[in-house]
Design a protein around this motif. Sequence first.
Motif, PDB file in Angstrom:
ATOM      1  N   ALA A  49       0.808  -1.218   0.000  1.00  0.00           N
ATOM      2  CA  ALA A  49       0.000   0.000   0.000  1.00  0.00           C
ATOM      3  C   ALA A  49       0.842   1.270   0.000  1.00  0.00           C
ATOM      4  N   GLU A  50       2.048   1.169   0.499  1.00  0.00           N
ATOM      5  CA  GLU A  50       2.926   2.332   0.576  1.00  0.00           C
ATOM      6  C   GLU A  50       3.165   2.915  -0.817  1.00  0.00           C
ATOM      7  N   GLY A  51       2.909   4.196  -0.984  1.00  0.00           N
ATOM      8  CA  GLY A  51       3.118   4.855  -2.273  1.00  0.00           C
ATOM      9  C   GLY A  51       1.922   4.799  -3.203  1.00  0.00           C
ATOM     10  N   LYS A  52       0.859   4.096  -2.798  1.00  0.00           N
ATOM     11  CA  LYS A  52      -0.342   4.003  -3.625  1.00  0.00           C
ATOM     12  C   LYS A  52      -1.435   4.911  -3.065  1.00  0.00           C
ATOM     13  N   SER A  53      -2.322   5.359  -3.942  1.00  0.00           N
ATOM     14  CA  SER A  53      -3.451   6.179  -3.514  1.00  0.00           C
ATOM     15  C   SER A  53      -4.504   5.300  -2.856  1.00  0.00           C
ATOM     16  N   VAL A  54      -5.429   5.933  -2.174  1.00  0.00           N
ATOM     17  CA  VAL A  54      -6.515   5.196  -1.520  1.00  0.00           C
ATOM     18  C   VAL A  54      -7.323   4.409  -2.538  1.00  0.00           C
ATOM     19  N   SER A  55      -7.651   5.035  -3.662  1.00  0.00           N
ATOM     20  CA  SER A  55      -8.467   4.362  -4.681  1.00  0.00           C
ATOM     21  C   SER A  55      -7.716   3.183  -5.298  1.00  0.00           C
ATOM     22  N   GLN A  56      -6.401   3.306  -5.481  1.00  0.00           N
ATOM     23  CA  GLN A  56      -5.625   2.194  -6.025  1.00  0.00           C
ATOM     24  C   GLN A  56      -5.626   1.007  -5.066  1.00  0.00           C
ATOM     25  N   VAL A  57      -5.478   1.278  -3.778  1.00  0.00           N
ATOM     26  CA  VAL A  57      -5.499   0.220  -2.769  1.00  0.00           C
ATOM     27  C   VAL A  57      -6.861  -0.461  -2.749  1.00  0.00           C
ATOM     28  N   GLN A  58      -7.922   0.317  -2.805  1.00  0.00           N
ATOM     29  CA  GLN A  58      -9.274  -0.232  -2.807  1.00  0.00           C
ATOM     30  C   GLN A  58      -9.510  -1.131  -4.020  1.00  0.00           C
ATOM     31  N   ASP A  59      -9.124  -0.648  -5.204  1.00  0.00           N
ATOM     32  CA  ASP A  59      -9.357  -1.412  -6.430  1.00  0.00           C
ATOM     33  C   ASP A  59      -8.570  -2.717  -6.434  1.00  0.00           C
ATOM     34  N   LEU A  60      -7.302  -2.651  -6.049  1.00  0.00           N
ATOM     35  CA  LEU A  60      -6.466  -3.856  -6.051  1.00  0.00           C
ATOM     36  C   LEU A  60      -6.929  -4.869  -5.002  1.00  0.00           C
ATOM     37  N   ALA A  61      -7.358  -4.380  -3.852  1.00  0.00           N
ATOM     38  CA  ALA A  61      -7.842  -5.282  -2.807  1.00  0.00           C
ATOM     39  C   ALA A  61      -9.078  -6.032  -3.280  1.00  0.00           C
ATOM     40  N   LEU A  62     -10.001  -5.328  -3.926  1.00  0.00           N
ATOM     41  CA  LEU A  62     -11.227  -5.964  -4.406  1.00  0.00           C
ATOM     42  C   LEU A  62     -10.923  -6.937  -5.538  1.00  0.00           C
ATOM     43  N   THR A  63      -9.992  -6.574  -6.402  1.00  0.00           N
ATOM     44  CA  THR A  63      -9.591  -7.471  -7.489  1.00  0.00           C
ATOM     45  C   THR A  63      -8.994  -8.756  -6.933  1.00  0.00           C
ATOM     46  N   SER A  64      -8.122  -8.616  -5.946  1.00  0.00           N
ATOM     47  CA  SER A  64      -7.501  -9.781  -5.323  1.00  0.00           C
ATOM     48  C   SER A  64      -8.556 -10.669  -4.673  1.00  0.00           C
ATOM     49  N   LEU A  65      -9.495 -10.041  -3.993  1.00  0.00           N
ATOM     50  CA  LEU A  65     -10.542 -10.783  -3.297  1.00  0.00           C
ATOM     51  C   LEU A  65     -11.411 -11.564  -4.280  1.00  0.00           C
ATOM     52  N   LYS A  66     -11.743 -10.942  -5.407  1.00  0.00           N
ATOM     53  CA  LYS A  66     -12.615 -11.573  -6.395  1.00  0.00           C
ATOM     54  C   LYS A  66     -11.918 -12.695  -7.159  1.00  0.00           C
ATOM     55  N   THR A  67     -10.610 -12.562  -7.360  1.00  0.00           N
ATOM     56  CA  THR A  67      -9.897 -13.537  -8.198  1.00  0.00           C
ATOM     57  C   THR A  67      -9.211 -14.648  -7.414  1.00  0.00           C
ATOM     58  N   THR A  68      -8.869 -14.397  -6.167  1.00  0.00           N
ATOM     59  CA  THR A  68      -8.136 -15.410  -5.389  1.00  0.00           C
ATOM     60  C   THR A  68      -8.832 -15.798  -4.087  1.00  0.00           C
ATOM     61  N   GLY A  69      -9.887 -15.071  -3.719  1.00  0.00           N
ATOM     62  CA  GLY A  69     -10.590 -15.381  -2.478  1.00  0.00           C
ATOM     63  C   GLY A  69     -10.027 -14.695  -1.262  1.00  0.00           C
ATOM     64  N   ARG A  70      -8.943 -13.929  -1.441  1.00  0.00           N
ATOM     65  CA  ARG A  70      -8.407 -13.163  -0.330  1.00  0.00           C
ATOM     66  C   ARG A  70      -7.540 -12.031  -0.858  1.00  0.00           C
ATOM     67  N   ALA A  71      -7.200 -11.112   0.050  1.00  0.00           N
ATOM     68  CA  ALA A  71      -6.323  -9.995  -0.303  1.00  0.00           C
ATOM     69  C   ALA A  71      -5.398  -9.736   0.876  1.00  0.00           C
TER      70      ALA A  71
END
Length: 265
Positions: A49-71
């Motif tokens: 998360a370091e160096g990323k914007s709030v929206s980038q963290v949110q989007d990547l977390a949701l993508t990880s959750l949807k594709t792998t079942g966790r983030a």
Amino acid sequence: MRELLEAVAAGEISPAEAEGRLNGYVTEEAGRFDAARPARRGIPEAILAEGKSVSQVQDLALTSLKTTGRALLTRLSDEQVSALETHLDREAPDATVDRRGSTMLVTAETDDRSSVPATVSIVTAGTVDGPVADEAELVCVDGGLEVDRLEDVGVAALDRLLDQVERLRAADVCIVVAGREGALATVVAGLVNTPVIGVPVSSGYGHGGDGEAALAGMLQSCTVLSVVNIDAGFVAGAQATLIGRAVADVADSSAKASNSEENLS
């Protein structure tokens, strides 16, 4: 492929999950997420998360959750944590959140990972080493290992460690997190017959107080241990997870071989 497309059409899986299965990664505005890493490498892609914007963290977390079942997210700021928790409440209300300091593990309700019959002992020299140990711990938790946390046993008062030797020897792998001169990793490695991973921490002051003294001390250890980079809790946790799984696989193979011999006799 047809079955995959039919699953998307039926709403059984998301387009992002389908893309991850086909390409091995998912492309989002925040970057390309390696959705195939857990299957390919045995450990997930962590979201730094370091160096990323709030929206980038949110989007990547949701993508990880949807594709792998966790983030798994590391080095989160308080602002990012607050925004992410709100985002998850709205977009993934059934997800479970496990937060340890600046590290967070989010798991979907349908997460079906199995536990690994192996134990990792995570040892800290002092309270200041806690955040790095937290990062390593959540990686091991994500990997299904049992974690035994042993805190504040630095070499300045060696009796605190010697009282726990049997506990250390019961683990399948040890992670030792220490700053200053990093001597704790050397001492632990001299007391156990399991793999030891040293994590130098950027604590201390003056010359070498940024973790360099701890790193140099662990690299020059007279006992056998492996060393990761300064504050690299994620790397230590990932290595311990791979070792723990290998230990469990060997134990399982030995048990099966023993059972086969008994059946033959």
